[in-house]
Every structure is written in C-alpha cells, then in structure tokens.
Scaffold this active site. Sequence first.
Site, short mmCIF file in Angstrom:
data_model
loop_
_atom_site.label_atom_id
_atom_site.label_comp_id
_atom_site.label_asym_id
_atom_site.label_seq_id
_atom_site.Cartn_x
_atom_site.Cartn_y
_atom_site.Cartn_z
N LYS A 292 19.74 -30.04 -40.23
CA LYS A 292 19.41 -31.28 -40.94
C LYS A 292 17.99 -31.21 -41.50
O LYS A 292 17.18 -30.37 -41.09
CB LYS A 292 19.51 -32.48 -39.99
CG LYS A 292 20.92 -32.87 -39.61
CD LYS A 292 20.91 -34.09 -38.71
CE LYS A 292 22.31 -34.52 -38.34
NZ LYS A 292 23.07 -35.03 -39.49
N ARG A 366 33.45 -35.15 -36.00
CA ARG A 366 34.91 -35.13 -36.15
C ARG A 366 35.54 -34.03 -35.30
O ARG A 366 36.71 -34.12 -34.94
CB ARG A 366 35.27 -34.96 -37.64
CG ARG A 366 34.83 -33.67 -38.29
CD ARG A 366 34.77 -33.76 -39.80
NE ARG A 366 33.70 -34.63 -40.25
CZ ARG A 366 33.49 -34.95 -41.52
NH1 ARG A 366 34.28 -34.47 -42.47
NH2 ARG A 366 32.49 -35.73 -41.87
#
Length: 517
Positions: A292, A366
């Site tokens: 990130k 997910r």
Amino acid sequence: MRVVKFLLIAVFAIFIFENGGQAQTKIVFEDKISSQTSLVLGVYENRVLGKFGKIIDRKSRGSLSYAIQVSGFNGEAMETLLIPAPKGSGVEQILLMGLGSVKKKHSDLRYQHIGGNAVQKAIKSFGVDIEIATDLPVESVAQFALGVKLGSYYFDRYFTEEDRNLSQEKVTIISSQDEEAQAFYNTEIDPVANGIWLARDISNEPANVIYPQSFVDRWTEYFDGLENISIKVIDEKEMLEKQMGAIYGVGQGSHRPPRMMIVEYAGGKKGSKPVVIAGKGITFDTGGLSLKNPPNMWNMKFDMSGAASTMGTLYALAARGAEVNVVGIAALAENMPSGKAQRPGDVVKSMSGKTIQIRSTDAEGRLVLADGLYYADTVYDPVVLINLATLTGSARRALGGDYAALFSRHDSLAHQLLKLSKTSGDGLWRLPLNDNHFRAIQNNVADVMNSGPTAPGASAGAAFLGTFVRETTPWAHLDIAGIAYADKATPTKASPGSRGYGIRLLNAFIKTYHEGQ
C-alpha cells in the site's frame, strides 16, 4: 425475575470491564438531583420546562426561567447552552439541553443523538461527575442513555497526560421513573452499548496489541461468564488440514499466524438453524507484496473492523439473552510482506475446492472470507448468512462515510436490512450485483481471480465472496470500508477511530426477524 436478570447483567458487566479493555462508562439512573452538582438540564422547545426544570425554577424563585429567556435558548432538539446556575437553584452550573417539542416523540435514533451530543458538550464544560436531568418516558430515556454511553466513549488509554483523558467512570441520568428505566436499560440497551464499546476498543488498538491470537484471547475473555456460549478456534495447522488455502495464504507472510474464531450462541430452540455472521479480520494490512501507499498505511489496523463488529454483535445478543441461535465467525490474518509471503500470480486452493489466482495480495479480505463463508455455509446451513468487511476503496469512494454498501442476491433480505438501517443508525445503500460481476472475476489460469484491471470494484468483490456461498442460502455482504472508522466526530462517536458499525443494525435485524422463531 426481570429485576434479578438486570442485576446479574450489571454485576457481570462490572467484572468484565474491570478485567480487560478500557473501563466503560457506567450509566446510573436516580430520581433526585444531587446538591451542588454540575447539571445538564433538559428543556423542551419554546423554553418549556419539564419536572426537574420546574423544581429548580421554584427553588430559584423564577430565576431559571428568566435566565433561559434572556439567553436566547429555545429548546430545539440538539441545542445546548451553558448558563450560570441561578442563586438558590442548588446546583453549581447548568448546561441547557434542547429536547424539541414537548408534544412530539422522537425516533430512538434521535434520542440517541440528543444524549450523545449532550454528554460530549458536558464533558467539555464540566469534565467529570456529570448528571443529566430529563423526564422522558422509560423507553425514550433508555435510548437517550444509549446515546450518552456511546457519546462518552474516548479511546484515551495511551495518553500519559491526565488532561487528555476524557473517559467518564459514571454518568447519572435523573428520571422520575429511575428504577423502571434502569431495568429496561440494563436488560435491553446496555448489552448492545457494551458490544459496540468492545468492538471499538478492539478496532482502535494498535496492531502490535491486537493480532490474530490476541484478538481471540481478548474476545474469549469478554465472553467468559456469558451463558450459552461456546468457542472454537481453527489454527494454521487445522487450516492446512481443512485445505483453507485462501486464509492461510494471506497469513503466511507474517510471523503471527492466522486464526479463525468461531463463537456459537445457543439461545434459541435446539436444532433450529442459526443466523451466521462472518467478519473480515485483517489485524493489519500492509497490502502484502502489493504494498500500500505508506503514508496512508497507519490506519490499516482498522481492517479487522468487520470481525470486531461480528463479535460485538454476538456479545450483545448473548448478554441480553436473545432467544435465537447465532454463530459468529472472525476470519483473522495479518497481511505482511516477507520471504514467506504469497506473490501476485500465485494460485491457492480454497476450502471449497475452487482455485484462486492472486492478482493482488492487497485484495486479501475476500480471500480470508472465501474460506470463512464456505465454512459458515456448509457447516452450519444457516437460515441467513451476513458478512461485514472493510473490503474495497470503491465502496468508500461511492458512498463516503454515510453508508455501508449492501450487496445481495436475495431481495427480501436486502429489503429487511435496508429498512432497519434507516432507524438503527447504521446506514446502508444497496449496490448492484449481477452476472457481469461474476464474469469479471473469471480467470484463464484458475477458477477465479481475486482482483483484476477491468473488474468493477466493489461489485466484483461482492461477486467473489458470493462464489463461495450457495445461491440458495440467503446471504448479504456489507462492505463497510467507508464507514467502519472516521476522524470526524458524531453525536454517538466523539473521538477519532472505530464506529463499532453494524452492531445496532444486526441486533435490530435479528430481534425483528429471527428471535423466537
């Protein structure tokens, strides 16, 4: 029997919150104003005084009424004003609190906002030893008290300077029906407030304090002593045995291994299908090898907010003795880059048998939920399955901090959740989920991929999760990325950090549609 129940809950709450986490604000109801106190006084619109205001006005020979009139204070809902206490009033200082029209009953949420707003202004004006006088009906004053408790939450445990510690040990609410209000609040409302408080605490803790195993340890401590609770934890060894390659792969780059925490609450009829809630629990998300942007990485401790709210909901239900069977699943991992971390392009096999190509290691939530949802669906055959996850930036960009994104293949379930989102304080907005979104995650190497350059963001994330849930199972995905935490204060969230989103919504949903079934 009801009074005995509320006393047991109160004693248990005192034990729990002195033995783990931040001490919670205790809400106490009394029927008389203390002498020489700092008082928050409820006043209705057009400067109409309630019972306690009239008592003070008589003591001060009408000086209170005069002071309110010349101050310009009108009593509109959410209005506040600090005024000098009139001579003879018996109190030291008064913060006027607007209650709105004396003829109009507000919604539960509005009373929560009035209470939260009032206590925050009182903390800034008075500091500690706050008393709030209002003659609202029992259920309304209990909702008001919920707002007071949530609004008084400050995560200040790491401040060393005393003047930065704003937490309140106790707030006293003066009510002419104090015993009835206390009983109703303690049995129906305080367990929900406690669940939210605990979820906020866990989410606000830094990642060096809360990681997969310590998350399990902390919640195990909180649940200890509650009836009808059983806890199971799947460690990394059992994950490999069960072929949970998706969650294991996310956690393999960290020296803190992944966990799946399963909490069963058996408050309903024996053998009846449970409601199952599953939460994304990434205790820190660096993005893995798909790193990130470092300046914004600090707040990735909040990436386990879905798991925290899942456990907070189970706590609320168990503490108030809800007559329903519910299972909470926290899919926990720390997503770190290392020589052991999974790579973009890797293929993992999920518990379902489906293979997944890793396109981005930063689409990890997910993955942990792929195994969590499949386990939930196949092991428990739930009457309804709901997951909460800080899943996508797309949902945050679309809905900002006002709503969580709701996805579902089941219109009736979506309608139920949307209806309650309007009154619970946990806002929802439905976004599309169709065949194109499922096609967008198809892959030329594996069965599905976890991300892709043309995948339509939040809807593709929802489709990925839906791939691991049977189409016949009523299922809803709440993408809470934009609303799980915020720097902006609200009446029921004073300090920056976690909202404890979803607990009021899910408590109301289960109470309305599934308790006693």
